[in-house]
Design a protein around this motif. Structure first.
Motif, PDB file in Angstrom:
ATOM      1  N   GLN A   1       0.922  -1.188  -0.123  1.00  0.00           N
ATOM      2  CA  GLN A   1       0.101   0.129   0.086  1.00  0.00           C
ATOM      3  C   GLN A   1       0.857   1.248  -0.046  1.00  0.00           C
ATOM      4  O   GLN A   1       0.522   2.246  -0.810  1.00  0.00           O
ATOM      5  CB  GLN A   1      -0.944   0.001   1.206  1.00  0.00           C
ATOM      6  CG  GLN A   1      -1.667   1.217   1.239  1.00  0.00           C
ATOM      7  CD  GLN A   1      -2.808   1.245   2.438  1.00  0.00           C
ATOM      8  OE1 GLN A   1      -2.741   0.308   3.127  1.00  0.00           O
ATOM      9  NE2 GLN A   1      -3.449   2.545   2.612  1.00  0.00           N
ATOM     10  N   GLN A   2       1.915   1.271   0.776  1.00  0.00           N
ATOM     11  CA  GLN A   2       2.803   2.410   0.795  1.00  0.00           C
ATOM     12  C   GLN A   2       3.461   2.862  -0.551  1.00  0.00           C
ATOM     13  O   GLN A   2       3.593   3.686  -0.909  1.00  0.00           O
ATOM     14  CB  GLN A   2       3.798   2.249   1.858  1.00  0.00           C
ATOM     15  CG  GLN A   2       4.853   3.267   2.163  1.00  0.00           C
ATOM     16  CD  GLN A   2       5.956   3.136   3.380  1.00  0.00           C
ATOM     17  OE1 GLN A   2       6.098   1.953   3.672  1.00  0.00           O
ATOM     18  NE2 GLN A   2       6.638   3.787   3.587  1.00  0.00           N
TER      19      GLN A   2
ATOM     20  N   HIS B   1       2.793   1.612  -3.520  1.00  0.00           N
ATOM     21  CA  HIS B   1       1.611   1.840  -4.514  1.00  0.00           C
ATOM     22  C   HIS B   1       1.098   3.492  -4.495  1.00  0.00           C
ATOM     23  O   HIS B   1       1.225   4.234  -5.080  1.00  0.00           O
ATOM     24  CB  HIS B   1       0.400   1.033  -4.457  1.00  0.00           C
ATOM     25  CG  HIS B   1      -0.656   1.476  -5.456  1.00  0.00           C
ATOM     26  ND1 HIS B   1      -0.454   0.922  -6.524  1.00  0.00           N
ATOM     27  CD2 HIS B   1      -1.818   1.872  -5.531  1.00  0.00           C
ATOM     28  CE1 HIS B   1      -1.516   1.312  -7.458  1.00  0.00           C
ATOM     29  NE2 HIS B   1      -2.411   1.858  -6.732  1.00  0.00           N
ATOM     30  N   GLU B   2       0.798   3.693  -3.109  1.00  0.00           N
ATOM     31  CA  GLU B   2       0.388   5.186  -2.949  1.00  0.00           C
ATOM     32  C   GLU B   2       1.481   6.420  -3.225  1.00  0.00           C
ATOM     33  O   GLU B   2       1.356   7.282  -3.913  1.00  0.00           O
ATOM     34  CB  GLU B   2      -0.243   5.496  -1.574  1.00  0.00           C
ATOM     35  CG  GLU B   2      -1.560   4.849  -1.103  1.00  0.00           C
ATOM     36  CD  GLU B   2      -1.863   4.909   0.251  1.00  0.00           C
ATOM     37  OE1 GLU B   2      -1.075   5.523   0.977  1.00  0.00           O
ATOM     38  OE2 GLU B   2      -2.952   4.055   0.366  1.00  0.00           O
TER      39      GLU B   2
END
Length: 135
Positions: A84-85, A87-88
């Motif tokens: 998630q980190q 990707h964001e």
């Protein structure tokens, strides 16, 4: 929609992160008078970033669908980061200068209206980042 798919269907096999390296895609895009590519798929921290970076010197516009791409958790000697980190962070980085990042719904809306997706630029992104992190 099916007509659009039929007109644009080509299959290229890639072995490098970039969709351009060794595939013939660049030549096909130029022959087809296509100046914008839309990236979806797996994985943000390999193929997406490699393809976006490779598109810039070739002069192609790039769109990335944030909800149709994904990353993996990684850890190595330099550190670690969650999927998630990663990707964001990469979506924010790409929007800051190299691509127009949107959701699939936003992309479909732009496609149906014939309008381009809006990207940002490094100066605006840096100013907004500075302002946000001064609070």
């Amino acid at each position: 929609m099916a007509q659009r798919v039929d007109q644009a269907t080509q299959v290229f096999t890639k072995v490098y992160a970039s969709v351009f390296a060794g595939t013939g895609l660049e030549a096909w895009l130029r022959e087809s008078n296509i100046d914008t590519i839309t990236l979806t798929g797996f994985m943000t921290n390999n193929y997406v970033i490699g393809s976006v970076a490779a598109a810039e010197p070739l002069g192609f516009n790039v769109e990335v669908l944030s909800d149709a791409t994904g990353a993996i958790n990684i850890a190595n000697e330099a550190g670690s980061a969650s999927a998630q980190q990663i990707h964001e962070t990469l979506m924010t980085l790409l929007q800051s200068n190299w691509a127009a990042v949107s959701t699939t719904d936003q992309w479909m809306s732009a496609l149906n209206s014939g309008s381009a997706l809006a990207g940002s630029n490094l100066i605006v992104s840096a100013a907004q980042g500075h302002e946000q992190h001064q609070k």
